[in-house]
Structure formats: structure tokens, C-alpha cells
Design a protein around this motif. Structure first.
Motif, PDB file in Angstrom:
ATOM      1  N   ALA A  37       0.965  -1.067   0.146  1.00 11.25           N
ATOM      2  CA  ALA A  37       0.018  -0.098   0.071  1.00 11.25           C
ATOM      3  C   ALA A  37       0.709   1.319   0.017  1.00 11.25           C
ATOM      4  N   ASP A  38       2.197   1.008   0.253  1.00  5.82           N
ATOM      5  CA  ASP A  38       3.131   2.343   0.409  1.00  5.82           C
ATOM      6  C   ASP A  38       4.454   1.894  -0.205  1.00  5.82           C
ATOM      7  N   PHE A  39       4.690   2.442  -1.615  1.00  8.06           N
ATOM      8  CA  PHE A  39       5.998   2.046  -2.084  1.00  8.06           C
ATOM      9  C   PHE A  39       7.092   2.652  -1.403  1.00  8.06           C
ATOM     10  N   GLY A  40       8.320   1.903  -1.162  1.00  9.17           N
ATOM     11  CA  GLY A  40       9.563   2.510  -0.855  1.00  9.17           C
ATOM     12  C   GLY A  40      10.644   2.881  -1.903  1.00  9.17           C
ATOM     13  N   SER A  41      11.698   2.600  -1.846  1.00  9.18           N
ATOM     14  CA  SER A  41      12.580   2.893  -2.891  1.00  9.18           C
ATOM     15  C   SER A  41      12.769   1.582  -3.741  1.00  9.18           C
ATOM     16  N   GLU A  42      13.566   2.103  -4.807  1.00  8.32           N
ATOM     17  CA  GLU A  42      13.662   1.087  -6.060  1.00  8.32           C
ATOM     18  C   GLU A  42      14.723   0.139  -5.591  1.00  8.32           C
ATOM     19  N   ILE A  43      14.634  -1.320  -5.812  1.00  7.47           N
ATOM     20  CA  ILE A  43      15.422  -2.485  -5.385  1.00  7.47           C
ATOM     21  C   ILE A  43      16.302  -2.711  -6.721  1.00  7.47           C
ATOM     22  N   THR A  44      15.691  -2.979  -7.570  1.00  4.74           N
ATOM     23  CA  THR A  44      16.452  -3.811  -8.840  1.00  4.74           C
ATOM     24  C   THR A  44      15.450  -3.195 -10.182  1.00  4.74           C
ATOM     25  N   THR A  45      16.131  -2.834 -11.099  1.00  6.05           N
ATOM     26  CA  THR A  45      15.649  -2.665 -12.426  1.00  6.05           C
ATOM     27  C   THR A  45      16.108  -3.627 -13.637  1.00  6.05           C
ATOM     28  N   ALA A  46      15.312  -4.053 -14.242  1.00  6.91           N
ATOM     29  CA  ALA A  46      15.665  -4.896 -15.414  1.00  6.91           C
ATOM     30  C   ALA A  46      15.168  -4.264 -16.690  1.00  6.91           C
ATOM     31  N   GLU A  47      16.340  -3.908 -17.440  1.00  8.19           N
ATOM     32  CA  GLU A  47      16.074  -3.039 -18.892  1.00  8.19           C
ATOM     33  C   GLU A  47      17.163  -3.348 -19.910  1.00  8.19           C
ATOM     34  N   GLY A  48      16.550  -3.433 -20.990  1.00  5.62           N
ATOM     35  CA  GLY A  48      17.791  -3.948 -22.169  1.00  5.62           C
ATOM     36  C   GLY A  48      18.301  -2.373 -22.484  1.00  5.62           C
ATOM     37  N   GLU A  74      25.140  -0.197 -19.285  1.00  3.15           N
ATOM     38  CA  GLU A  74      26.215  -0.702 -18.341  1.00  3.15           C
ATOM     39  C   GLU A  74      25.697  -1.243 -17.350  1.00  3.15           C
ATOM     40  N   ALA A  75      25.974  -2.320 -16.772  1.00  2.00           N
ATOM     41  CA  ALA A  75      25.730  -3.234 -15.814  1.00  2.00           C
ATOM     42  C   ALA A  75      26.442  -2.786 -14.474  1.00  2.00           C
ATOM     43  N   ASP A  76      25.642  -2.730 -13.419  1.00  3.43           N
ATOM     44  CA  ASP A  76      26.331  -2.667 -12.083  1.00  3.43           C
ATOM     45  C   ASP A  76      25.647  -3.685 -11.145  1.00  3.43           C
ATOM     46  N   SER A  77      25.932  -3.611  -9.867  1.00  2.00           N
ATOM     47  CA  SER A  77      25.718  -4.557  -8.911  1.00  2.00           C
ATOM     48  C   SER A  77      23.898  -4.652  -8.669  1.00  2.00           C
ATOM     49  N   ASP A  78      23.199  -3.789  -8.968  1.00  2.00           N
ATOM     50  CA  ASP A  78      21.696  -3.912  -8.722  1.00  2.00           C
ATOM     51  C   ASP A  78      21.159  -4.039 -10.061  1.00  2.00           C
ATOM     52  N   THR A 111      13.893 -10.084  -8.998  1.00  6.01           N
ATOM     53  CA  THR A 111      14.209 -10.026  -7.952  1.00  6.01           C
ATOM     54  C   THR A 111      15.554 -10.706  -7.324  1.00  6.01           C
ATOM     55  N   MET A 112      16.363 -10.915  -8.497  1.00  7.55           N
ATOM     56  CA  MET A 112      17.744 -11.248  -8.071  1.00  7.55           C
ATOM     57  C   MET A 112      18.620 -10.158  -9.175  1.00  7.55           C
ATOM     58  N   ASP A 113      19.850  -9.440  -8.610  1.00  9.77           N
ATOM     59  CA  ASP A 113      20.403  -8.621  -9.143  1.00  9.77           C
ATOM     60  C   ASP A 113      21.899  -9.311  -9.430  1.00  9.77           C
ATOM     61  N   GLN A 114      22.795  -8.583 -10.038  1.00  9.09           N
ATOM     62  CA  GLN A 114      24.187  -9.040 -10.541  1.00  9.09           C
ATOM     63  C   GLN A 114      24.810  -9.497  -9.223  1.00  9.09           C
ATOM     64  N   ASN A 115      24.732  -8.597  -7.970  1.00  9.51           N
ATOM     65  CA  ASN A 115      25.515  -8.804  -7.023  1.00  9.51           C
ATOM     66  C   ASN A 115      25.006 -10.132  -6.277  1.00  9.51           C
ATOM     67  N   ASP A 128      30.802  -5.528 -16.486  1.00 10.60           N
ATOM     68  CA  ASP A 128      29.875  -4.345 -16.732  1.00 10.60           C
ATOM     69  C   ASP A 128      29.401  -4.191 -17.857  1.00 10.60           C
ATOM     70  N   ASN A 129      29.430  -5.157 -18.787  1.00  7.71           N
ATOM     71  CA  ASN A 129      28.759  -5.131 -20.111  1.00  7.71           C
ATOM     72  C   ASN A 129      27.236  -5.964 -19.905  1.00  7.71           C
ATOM     73  N   GLN A 130      26.307  -5.173 -20.251  1.00  9.42           N
ATOM     74  CA  GLN A 130      25.050  -5.562 -19.803  1.00  9.42           C
ATOM     75  C   GLN A 130      24.656  -6.805 -20.706  1.00  9.42           C
ATOM     76  N   THR A 131      25.144  -6.941 -21.964  1.00 10.06           N
ATOM     77  CA  THR A 131      24.677  -8.055 -22.688  1.00 10.06           C
ATOM     78  C   THR A 131      25.337  -9.517 -22.245  1.00 10.06           C
ATOM     79  N   GLU A 132      26.640  -9.289 -21.826  1.00 13.55           N
ATOM     80  CA  GLU A 132      27.348 -10.375 -21.287  1.00 13.55           C
ATOM     81  C   GLU A 132      26.491 -10.794 -19.909  1.00 13.55           C
ATOM     82  N   LEU A 133      26.292 -10.059 -19.103  1.00 11.74           N
ATOM     83  CA  LEU A 133      25.541 -10.054 -17.940  1.00 11.74           C
ATOM     84  C   LEU A 133      24.323 -11.056 -18.200  1.00 11.74           C
ATOM     85  N   PHE A 134      23.418 -10.402 -19.114  1.00 15.04           N
ATOM     86  CA  PHE A 134      22.160 -11.178 -19.342  1.00 15.04           C
ATOM     87  C   PHE A 134      22.302 -12.664 -20.028  1.00 15.04           C
ATOM     88  N   HIS A 135      23.375 -12.768 -20.841  1.00 15.07           N
ATOM     89  CA  HIS A 135      23.547 -14.140 -21.313  1.00 15.07           C
ATOM     90  C   HIS A 135      24.225 -15.008 -20.116  1.00 15.07           C
TER      91      HIS A 135
END
Length: 925
Positions: free
Chosen positions: A734-745, A749-753, A813-817, A836-843
């Protein structure tokens, strides 16, 4: 030992006559190179000491003197040194010559002589302690010994000769000053330099004549190693040292080779090089430029001298017919001496003009949807003698046909541009084609350069003047994982067809500040009646929380629905503050209860009080269906998730409310973000759509997983999917807090979250069996089955996608870290978890979800069922303007080829040895 003028000989080392090119350091008179050292004494000797004590003090004084002299030599500054009870004596000499053979006579020409060396002596009872030549000597009736050796030594690799010459005038009292006499030092240095450079000898002849000859002999026997002869003549107070091959012969080094970069077919190569004698003797040698034929010239140089020699050789021996293009290229030549050589290259070139040789295998075509272009690049090399301008023609034709002025014609364009480039520059021709001019289809691209027709038509040369390749234009294709490239104006339909992000478990403690049971209306809804207080009732309730904490406290209310009084009354806190005390402190506690004067309750969809129902009481259901108390034994919590669609750089937020289901992403604030939650109880199977017409560029779907500040009751249901019958208590945010993880193409550049996205199309349609995270979740396959009629699964469980259909599977619900922490010890696949290459991380994440998740217990991710998206691209236009040139601009870039060659010219000066010759004089007054 022979005396009376006879020589005693000592030979050190083994084989003679070898000539190792060792590096030698010959330093005469670091002592006196810079001038005259004047000694000053300030330390007196104590007459009352015993003889041995006086001797020890004298030795110490000599040590201080030695250190002071070294300081003057090293810094050029005056120094005070002890001189009391000492006297100066003109004793000792040094003779040096470079010779080619040993001789009984030591009158070599040229030679250098330091005479006298000079001695400072302290006479004691029964002994004399003296400083001479940089050493300290002690002489008694038993002979002479070395107290501190001079800096003269040889170890078969280096020779060091650093004697100290001292002169003294009348010294009175106990003080002496050391200073430098440059003129005398320079004269001695010139004498030694002449003896070295005017002789081509490589053997060293060294003679010491001194009253302390026995000590000098002892020193040479311990300080000389290698092929060394030591002769001692006590009657003449002489010690002679003879060292074979103490320095190198003439040694010629080649450097600074410069020559023509471009040499025409059947022309001449001109070059010049510097030759330097880095040896220590004068000599003569041939210097040769090798190509075919050779060109030789002789040089004669003294040590250290250099000369620059020119060369010219014809290249007709390596030239063939002019049209034979294989002959044109880099050729290596070198200039050499016996011990050294340097290489360079020149380019044999097509004569009298330019020739732009196409590299047909380098022709490449790429699409850039963001800029609406098709880019081409092809390499070429000007193998000609000059940069004469040539025309390049680029053509595009297709099997597509369009209507032009009432006629059906083939799609075809051609563009000609003059280009110019320097000889032997690796170059590229680049151009772009307006993408909107090309309808979907297959195309042939040709690039032609207008070189000499005779040479172009010769056997095997056509490829150097013409290059071609094929490419295809399609309406949409996968770019980086998570994005679709729309290469032709098209209508795009984007959907989120399901979300599945939830946690579940046994009991309800810890997941809600709420009831343990609720009432369920079987056969009807809560709005189909009311709860009435009457004597025949069998239900009861308590408010949540069960007791107030303060007089102004209020019970919990929900925004998704709850019970309210039909007459509008609300519960109030009744009670009083009670003072409680412990051992060390006292405090106030509120003891109270809820007062709610109500006899009828109704369900409000807009929100109300959450009640903890139980059996037994005076309340009953009045309306359709029947009421039943249900106790909760499991919970399910629906995580907050939002999703958006980005077309090119414009992002649009999907929302479950409103007719168009969308809002501009930048219009969402903290107060309204909860309205965009796509993952709530009962709505996770909804389909959220977004359509846009006439799109060109990129389309991507992104999703964000949020923290939740407040969970709220959302409903109850029953299920046996956990293995047994369970009543589930559902909560949503009922009340959003902060962002945890975002998945986008989009290749960010990839980072820990960073979350993960994978895209499937008609060619890559496999859908692996990835198990859901919890029993009541749908796995990724089930989400596709429920989501839309536009996607079906074949008998193998793979997606059946059309040529312009694209499916997105997102893990938030899971990030790079988290991926690194959970799978680092088991993952041995082809991708990098720490990139930190997003494509490499996705694969990497997809590989883990498909092949490694079962190897780790206690984790539910990545399972790619969090958010599922779908993009459909509907065809493009067919209008083509054949009169408009689609080619934007033609550019030529290049980089000059280097003619230097690695290797060669490696002869270093120290291979010949480093000889520093000098001499000086120390005056004591």
C-alpha cells in the motif's frame, strides 16, 4: 722469492688469448679528475698513548683522511682532514699503456704516467702507517701489509683503476685544507686519453713503483681475477700487472637508417645510415646495404667517431610485369656491419599514378535504427606511387519492385564520388544510406573504383576494382537483449502479459500486524449483505490491533476493503495511564480497550477496519450465502512491481487503471507510484497493453522491483498446491519504498543492482524448463500460456513466434550482486558474472537459469517469471522515391603504414665496454 733485481711472476686465471667482449670500467683518478685536493688536519694524536694505541689512532686518522679525500672528489667542496704528526713524501708512480703483445720493456708509445703518486706517512715506534694511491699501508720490519685497499681491481668483467695522487707543499701546524686544481687534473686526463685513443691495443699494462710495493703486490693478488699476470721486482720497488683483452677492439654500430618510403616499379632505392665505432680501438670495416644486389662501402673510425654513409640500389630484380599486383608491397632491406644491422621497409609501388586496390573481403553493411540509416564500409589501399584522384561508385539494387510514374520498376540507385588518398595508407570508404528509402527485402551492394582499365581486367585483378555483398532489410529484429530494433516505419503493439513476483510461507507471524482469521461468505460476496448483532448469532470479532496504545490511537484500516458501521460510528480508545516502576526507573503505560457502539457492519470496497473473526458470539450474517470463519495457516505476499515501455527515448509507464493503461513516465511521483503496481492479488494475470503507430527505432520493456513500506490485507483464498489444504492470507503493497532492482535492455552498463532480461524471436524461440520459485507461482511457461492468444507453445514447450514477434522475460528479484554471491562457486559457463557489459551479464544469468539453478539449494532465482512482455511489429510502408539519392555522404579515412621494422640494431655500447679515463693531483699545503 728472487731478489736483487729479479722478477717474481704470479699468473691468475686459466686460458689465455680469449677475447670476451666484456664491459670494462677504467676510471683513472676519480681522485684527481677534477683537480687538486688539499688536506687539512684537525685531529691530533695523543703522545702519551702506548705504541699500539698510537697506531690505532693513526689508522683511524688515515681512515678519516681517506673519507675526506673521497668527499672532496665526489662533491668538489673543501674538507678538513687529520694531519698532525704526519709528513708528505714524493713516493710512488703509476704507468699505464694499451698494447697488443707483452714486452719485457715498459716503454710503450703512447703511455700515461702519474709521477709521483705522493705519500702521507706517520712514523711510529717500529712501524710506519702511510696513505698512498687511495690505500692505507702499514710497514714494519716484517714487511708491508694492506690496511685499507686502493680502488684498483679486475674481476674478468670490469676493471676499475682509481688511484689518488697527492702533492704537498710546506705544511706547518695541525691543519690542512683540500681543494681542487683543475688545470693539472686536465693535463693528466689529456695524457691518459691520448694513451688510450692513439693505441689500438686491447691488453692493459699497468705498473706501480712504490716503497710499499709488497703491499701493492698483496693487493693485486687478491683484487685481480681472470687472465692476469702479476710480476714483482722487489729490488726496483716495482709491481707490474698485465691483463689480456681488457678492452674491446673496434666495434661498429649501425643506427638512424633512413630511406625512401615509396619506390616506383623498376626504380632505385636510396638510403643512408649512421655508423659509429663504439669499441675502444681504431679500426676499419665494410658497411653493406643488402637487397639484391648489395651495396658495400668501407669506413675507418677511431673510438667514438661516427659517419653517415649514403647508398643507392636498383629494385628491378624484384619487379615483374606492371599489371602483376602481387609484387607491390613492403620489402625489407638492411644496412649491416660484422656485429650489427638495422632493417627498414620500403613499398614497391604501382608506377607513375595511383591504384586504389579494394579489399573485397572487408565490405560490411550494418543497420543503425536509431539514426535510420544503413551504413557500409569497405577497405582499400593505394598501392600506387602518388595520390591521383579516382572515382568510386556505390550501387544498390534489389529484387523489390515499386510503381514509378505508372510503371513497375526495380528498386535501384547508384552514386559516384571522387576520392583521394596518400600511397600506402590503410584506408576505408564509408557511406550511409537513408533507411526509409529501402522497403523490406534483399539487396545487393556494389562498390567500384575507376583504376587503370588494363590492370583491372588482368587475370585475378577484377576483385581489386569491384566488391559486392548482400544484405536484408526487415521490419524488426533483436538488438541487445531487452530491445527490439524497428528498421522500417511500423505499428508496434507492446504488452506486459503477466507478472509473478511473490513470497509465501507457513503461518502469518511477522508478515502482518493483523488478524489470525477472517470471515468468508460462501456463495456470495461481502457486499451482498451485512453483519448484524443479535441474540441468535454465532460469530464474534475483535479489532486489529486488539488494544489501543494511547487515548488517540485508532484501529488498523485497509484501502482495499474492510468492515465499517452502517451508521458511520467509529471505534474509540477508552482507558487510563498507569504509572509502572521497576528497580531503576518508572514509566507510564496505557491500559485500555476499544469502545465501538455498533450493531450492524457492512463491507466497504473503499476501505475499512480489519477484524479478527472467531466462532462464538452474538453476531450473524444477514444476506445471500453463508458466513464461515477461516483461520489462516499460510501467507502470500505480492511484491510491488512497475513496468514501462520505451520507444526510442520516450518512456511510457503502464498502469492498471485508466482507459489507456498508460501515463508518461515523468508524470509519476512518490504519491502515485502505487497506482502503477502491476503485481497485486488477483491482477497478476492481467494483460497491460501499449500501442504506437509509425515507429522507427528501438522498443524496449523495463520493469522495476520496489521496497514496500506498508503491507495491507488483500484477500484470502484456499489452495492445496503446497501439498496440503491451506488457507492463504494475501498481502499487497500500500506504500512504495525505494527502488530495489530494475531490469531493462538497450545495451546499458551493468552494475551490482542490475536485473536481467532475455528476448526470444522466431529464430531463437527455445524456452527452457525453469521451475517456479514457490508452489503457488506460475513458471515462465505457464505465464506465456495464460498471457495472450498471440503466443502458443509447440509440443516441445518452445514459443511459436511469428517473424515480427518478440517475447521479453525479466528477472528483477535477483541482481548482479546476488547472482555472484549465489552462483560464483558453481558457475563454469562461457560468460562473465562480474562484467559491466549488460549483454554479457544477461547471457550469464540466462545460462544459469537454464543450466545451473538446480545446483544450488535455497534459492528461487533466476527463474524469469517476474515480468513477461510481448512486442509485435506490423509491417512498414512500401512507397519509394527513386529520384531521391539515398546515399548521404561518402568519406575516406586512412592511416599511414609504418616502414620501421622491429628487431635489428640491438648492439649496445656496453657490449664494447665503458672506459672512462682521467687523472688528477692532490696538493697538501
Amino acid at each position: 722469492m728472487k731478489e736483487s733485481g729479479d722478477w717474481l711472476r704470479t699468473t691468475i686465471g686459466g686460458k689465455r688469448g680469449l677475447s670476451p667482449q666484456v664491459g670494462l670500467i677504467l676510471l683513472f683518478g676519480m681522485v684527481a679528475i677534477v683537480g687538486i685536493l688539499v688536506l687539512v688536519a684537525g685531529m691530533g694524536l695523543i703522545d702519551s698513548l702506548e705504541s699500539e694505541s698510537r697506531a690505532e689512532n693513526t689508522r683511524n686518522s688515515m681512515d678519516v683522511m681517506d673519507h675526506g679525500l673521497a668527499t672532496v672528489i665526489g662533491t668538489g667542496e673543501k674538507q678538513e682532514v687529520p694531519f698532525e704528526d704526519a709528513q708528505y713524501k714524493e713516493d710512488g708512480s703509476v704507468y699505464i699503456a694499451w698494447v697488443n703483445a707483452s714486452s719485457g720493456k715498459w716503454d710503450h708509445k703512447p703511455n700515461a704516467t702519474i709521477n709521483p703518486l705522493g705519500t702521507i706517512e706517520s712514523e711510529l715506534e717500529g712501524r710506519t702507517i702511510a696513505y698512498q694511491g687511495g690505500g692505507i699501508w702499514e710497514q714494519t720490519s716484517d714487511g708491508t701489509t694492506v690496511y685499507s685497499p686502493p680502488t684498483i681491481r679486475y674481476d674478468n668483467n670490469s676493471l676499475t683503476v682509481e688511484p689518488v695522487q697527492i702533492e704537498a707543499s710546506d705544511i706547518r701546524g695541525g691543519e690542512a685544507i683540500a681543494e681542487i686544481n683543475d688545470e693539472k687534473a686536465e693535463n693528466l686526463a689529456a695524457q691518459i686519453e691520448e694513451a688510450s685513443t692513439e693505441s689500438n691495443g686491447t691488453n692493459l699494462a699497468l705498473q706501480i713503483e712504490s716503497e710499499y710495493h709488497e703491499g701493492w703486490k698483496q693487493h693485486f693478488q687478491s683484487a685481480m681475477e681472470g687472465d692476469v699476470d702479476i710480476d714483482h721486482n722487489p729490488s726496483e720497488n716495482q709491481v707490474r700487472v698485465y691483463i689480456e683483452d681488457a678492452r674491446s677492439d673496434a666495434l661498429f654500430k649501425v643506427s638512424d637508417l633512413e630511406g625512401d618510403r615509396i619506390v616506383s616499379h623498376n626504380g632505385d632505392l636510396s638510403a643512408n645510415a649512421t655508423v659509429r665505432n663504439i669499441g675502444h680501438a681504431q679500426g676499419a670495416e665494410n658497411v653493406t646495404l643488402s637487397l639484391n644486389p648489395e651495396n658495400k662501402t668501407e669506413v675507418e673510425l677511431k673510438p667514438g667517431e661516427s659517419v653517415t654513409k649514403p647508398f643507392t640500389v636498383p629494385v628491378d630484380s624484384i619487379s615483374t610485369e606492371k599489371t602483376d599486383l602481387d609484387q607491390y608491397g613492403a620489402y625489407t632491406y638492411n644496412v649491416s656491419t660484422v656485429n650489427d644491422s638495422v632493417e627498414r621497409e620500403f613499398f614497391l609501388s604501382y608506377p607513375n599514378t595511383s591504384y586504389y586496390e579494394l579489399r573485397d573481403d572487408s565490405l560490411n553493411v550494418t543497420e543503425d535504427p536509431n539514426n535510420g540509416t544503413v551504413s557500409l564500409e569497405v577497405g582499400f589501399l593505394n598501392i600506387g606511387e602518388n595520390d591521383e584522384e579516382r572515382n568510386v561508385t556505390i550501387g544498390v539494387d534489389s529484387d523489390q519492385q515499386v510503381e514509378d510514374d505508372g510503371e513497375v520498376v526495380d528498386v535501384s540507385w547508384e552514386s559516384t564520388t571522387p576520392i583521394k588518398q596518400q600511397p600506402w595508407n590503410d584506408s576505408t570508404i564509408t557511406s550511409t544510406i537513408n533507411r526509409s528509402a529501402l522497403p523490406d527485402g534483399e539487396y545487393n551492394l556494389t562498390v567500384s573504383i575507376e583504376n587503370d582499365p588494363e590492370t583491372c581486367s588482368a587475370a585475378g585483378n577484377e576483385r581489386t576494382c569491384n566488391a559486392s555483398t548482400e544484405f536484408e532489410i526487415e521490419g524488426g529484429e533483436i538488438g541487445d537483449p531487452g530491445e527490439v530494433i524497428i528498421t522500417e516505419p511500423a505499428n508496434v503493439s507492446t504488452s506486459v502479459i503477466g507478472t509473478e513476483i511473490s513470497a509465501e510461507g507457513g503461518g502469518t507471524s511477522g508478515v502482518k500486524p493483523t488478524a489470525d482469521a477472517t470471515v468468508v461468505i460462501n456463495g456470495a460476496d461481502e457486499t451482498d449483505g451485512s453483519m448484524v448483532q443479535q441474540g441468535s448469532g454465532n460469530l464474534g470479532f475483535s479489532l486489529v490491533p486488539s488494544e489501543p496504545d494511547a487515548p488517540d490511537d485508532e484501529p488498523e484500516m485497509t484501502s482495499r476493503g474492510g468492515w465499517v458501521a452502517t451508521d458511520g460510528t467509529t471505534p474509540e480508545a477508552e482507558g487510563e495511564w498507569i504509572r509502572e516502576c521497576g528497580i531503576f526507573t518508572c514509566w507510564d503505560e496505557f491500559e485500555g480497550h476499544w469502545e465501538w457502539d455498533v450493531d450492524e457492519l457492512e463491507w466497504s470496497e473503499d476501505g475499512g477496519y480489519e477484524l479478527n473473526w472467531h466462532e462464538g458470539g452474538d453476531w450473524s450474517w444477514q444476506g445471500d450465502g453463508s458466513a464461515e470463519v477461516v483461520e489462516f495457516d499460510r501467507y502470500k505476499r505480492w511484491a510491488p512491481v512497475t513496468a514501462s515501455v520505451t520507444v526510442n527515448e520516450t518512456e511510457t509507464q503502464l498502469t492498471p487503471q485508466g482507459e489507456d493503461n498508460t501515463l508518461p513516465a515523468d508524470s509519476i511521483d512518490d504519491d502515485s507510484i502505487a497506482e502503477h503496481n502491476l503485481n497485486t492479488f488477483g491482477t497478476q494475470k492481467e494483460v497491460w497493453n501499449y500501442d504506437e503507430e509509425n515507429v522507427t527505432g528501438t522498443v524496449s520493456i523495463s520493469s522495476t522491483y520496489w521496497n514496500c513500506n506498508r503491507w495491507e490485507y488483500a484477500g484470502v483464498d484456499s489452495s492445496n498446491e503446497s501439498g496440503y489444504d491451506s488457507n492463504y492470507y494475501h498481502l499487497e503493497c500500500a506504500d512504495f519504498g525505494s527502488e530495489i532492482t530494475t531490469a531493462e535492455g538497450g545495451g546499458n552498463e551493468a552494475d551490482s543492482d542490475t536485473g536481467f532480461v532475455m528476448t526470444r524471436d522466431s529464430d531463437r524461440n527455445n524456452l527452457p524448463e525453469i521451475e517456479e520459485g514457490y508452489p503457488r507461482q506460475r513458471n515462465v511457461t505457464e505465464v506465456f500460456e495464460d498471457g495472450t492468444d498471440d503466443i502458443e507453445l509447440d509440443e516441445n514447450g518452445n514459443l511459436t513466434l511469428g517473424p515480427r514477434d518478440f517475447a521479453f522475460m525479466m528477472e528483477v528479484t535477483m541482481d548482479q550482486n546476488g547472482l555472484q554471491q549465489v552462483y560464483d562457486h558453481v558457475y563454469d559457463g562461457d560468460y562473465d558474472l562480474y562484467t559491466d557489459n549488460q549483454t554479457e551479464l544477461f547471457h550469464a544469468a540466462w545460462d544459469i537459469g537454464e543450466n545451473y539453478r538446480d545446483n544450488v539449494s535455497g534459492t528461487n532465482d533466476p527463474n524469469y517469471n517476474d515480468v513477461i512482455g510481448f512486442v509485435q511489429v506490423d509491417g512498414g510502408g512500401t512507397y519509394v522515391n527513386l529520384e531521391e539519392n539515398p546515399f548521404r555522404n561518402v568519406r575516406v579515412d586512412g592511416e599511414s603504414r609504418d616502414t620501421s621494422v622491429e628487431g635489428g640494431g640491438t648492439l649496445d655500447s656496453d657490449e664494447a665496454g665503458t672506459i672512462s679515463v682521467g687523472a688528477g693531483s692532490i696538493v697538501i699545503s
